[in-house]
Design an enzyme around this catalytic site. Structure first.
Site, PDB file in Angstrom:
ATOM      1  N   ALA A  79       0.861  -1.195   0.000  1.00 47.72           N
ATOM      2  CA  ALA A  79       0.000   0.000   0.000  1.00 47.72           C
ATOM      3  C   ALA A  79       0.892   1.237   0.000  1.00 47.72           C
ATOM      4  O   ALA A  79       0.751   2.141   0.836  1.00 47.72           O
ATOM      5  CB  ALA A  79      -0.966  -0.013   1.188  1.00 47.72           C
TER       6      ALA A  79
ATOM      7  N   ARG B   4      -2.467   3.354   6.681  1.00 46.61           N
ATOM      8  CA  ARG B   4      -3.724   3.255   7.439  1.00 46.61           C
ATOM      9  C   ARG B   4      -4.598   4.502   7.284  1.00 46.61           C
ATOM     10  O   ARG B   4      -5.759   4.482   7.680  1.00 46.61           O
ATOM     11  CB  ARG B   4      -3.434   2.980   8.916  1.00 46.61           C
TER      12      ARG B   4
ATOM     13  N   HIS C 161       6.803   5.977   1.505  1.00 43.04           N
ATOM     14  CA  HIS C 161       7.612   4.808   1.118  1.00 43.04           C
ATOM     15  C   HIS C 161       8.556   5.175  -0.032  1.00 43.04           C
ATOM     16  O   HIS C 161       9.715   4.746  -0.058  1.00 43.04           O
ATOM     17  CB  HIS C 161       6.715   3.665   0.639  1.00 43.04           C
TER      18      HIS C 161
END
Ligand code: PAF
Length: 315
Positions: free
Chosen positions: A40, A209, A45
């Site tokens: 995800a 999240r 990232h």
């Protein structure tokens, strides 16, 4: 389910098993860095991947692991619900390492996206790591088995990949501190490289999240980064660690729809308490008035538990 093997450009490889990973890395003597993720992927990232690319240089190899590690989830947590978006993740990685304007290019991208059986071939591993006392406070107090599960997969992946560098985000500051301690304590020949938190323009720390949040909850979640700003402002006005903590806690406690889990000021390397709040690790008696501290917050917004933190110089 988008969890299918996407096509990769030449020079990029998708490995799903230990054997495929070993084959992908066989004979590869180029500088190698790893970015471990649960997928995800978002720009936070991609910052880690860009740092990995910078470390290995244009001829190097970046390995990105995408694995939702069951061992770090307790019963009742979001293991099943955790977003799994492999095809989009791989597209994003190929784009980030495209070598286009402002983008790094590396010799090779290897994406390791194993099934649990590939990481834990005998099922639940019998030999376990103990994450030590640092794993008993803050996140560890709420999630007592979490960091042991993280270390289990991080060390396993380090052994399978053999990187010179492992890049981790500061967003998970306690994870960064515990992984760094493991590397030191067990003499793992890997350099842990931290990368700063990537935030949305309004301050919300990027997290996979965040996709759980409704628009209303997302607006409420801004209280976390605002609490950190309040702590930073207090420090700039001369507050000690206890004052920094108080300023952040006041803002967060007053935020509607936000259920505060903790507001803490700790040493960024040891997670020893620095604001006299008695979190449980030895060395907590003094209130820090100078030096760098970590202001860490955790709160529930609706059903979603969010964390954030900021390094603060007490001057
Ligand atoms: O930070 C994460 O996404 C995970 O904890 C990690 C390091 C990939 C281990 O599963």
């Amino acid at each position: 389910m988008t969890d299918t093997a996407p096509a990769l450009r030449p020079g990029a490889l998708l490995a799903r098993t230990r054997q495929e990973l070993a084959a992908a890395l066989d004979g590869d003597t180029a500088p190698r860095a790893v970015v471990m993720t649960m997928g995800a992927l978002h720009d936070g990232h991609f910052d880690l991947v860009a740092e990995a690319a910078r470390r290995v240089g244009p001829g190097g190899t970046v390995v990105v692991t995408i694995f939702v590690n069951p061992l770090q989830f307790a019963a009742g947590e979001d293991l099943e619900a955790y977003p799994r978006t492999l095809a989009a993740d791989v597209d994003g990685l190929v784009r980030v390492l495209s070598g286009g304007p402002g983008r790094p290019r590396v010799g090779r991208l290897v994406v390791f996206a194993p099934a649990p059986q590939a990481v834990y071939p005998d099922g639940e591993p019998g030999v376990r790591l103990d994450a030590g006392p640092m794993a008993t406070v803050l996140e560890g107090a709420v999630r007592p088995t979490h960091f042991a599960g993280v270390l289990q997969v991080v060390l396993t992946l380090m052994h399978l990949i053999g990187p010179r560098w492992a890049v981790f985000g500061r967003k998970d500051a306690q994870q960064l501190a515990i992984v760094s301690a493991m590397v030191r304590d067990l003499a793992v020949p890997v350099e842990v490289v931290p990368v700063d938190i990537r935030r949305e323009p309004d301050g919300l720390a990027m997290s996979s999240r965040n996709s759980y949040l409704s628009p209303e909850q997302r607006a409420r979640a801004l209280a976390l980064s605002r609490a950190l700003e309040a702590g930073r402002a207090a420090a700039a006005a001369g507050a000690d660690a206890a004052g920094v903590r108080r300023a952040a806690a006041e803002l967060l406690d007053a935020a509607p729809g936000v259920e505060v889990d903790y507001v803490a000021v700790v040493d960024p390397l040891t997670f020893v308490e620095r604001a006299g709040a008695g979190l449980g690790l030895p060395g907590a008696d003094g209130v820090a008035a100078a030096g760098e501290v970590l202001l860490a917050v955790a709160a529930r917004v609706g059903p979603t538990r969010l964390i954030d933190n900021a390094l603060i110089d007490l001057g």
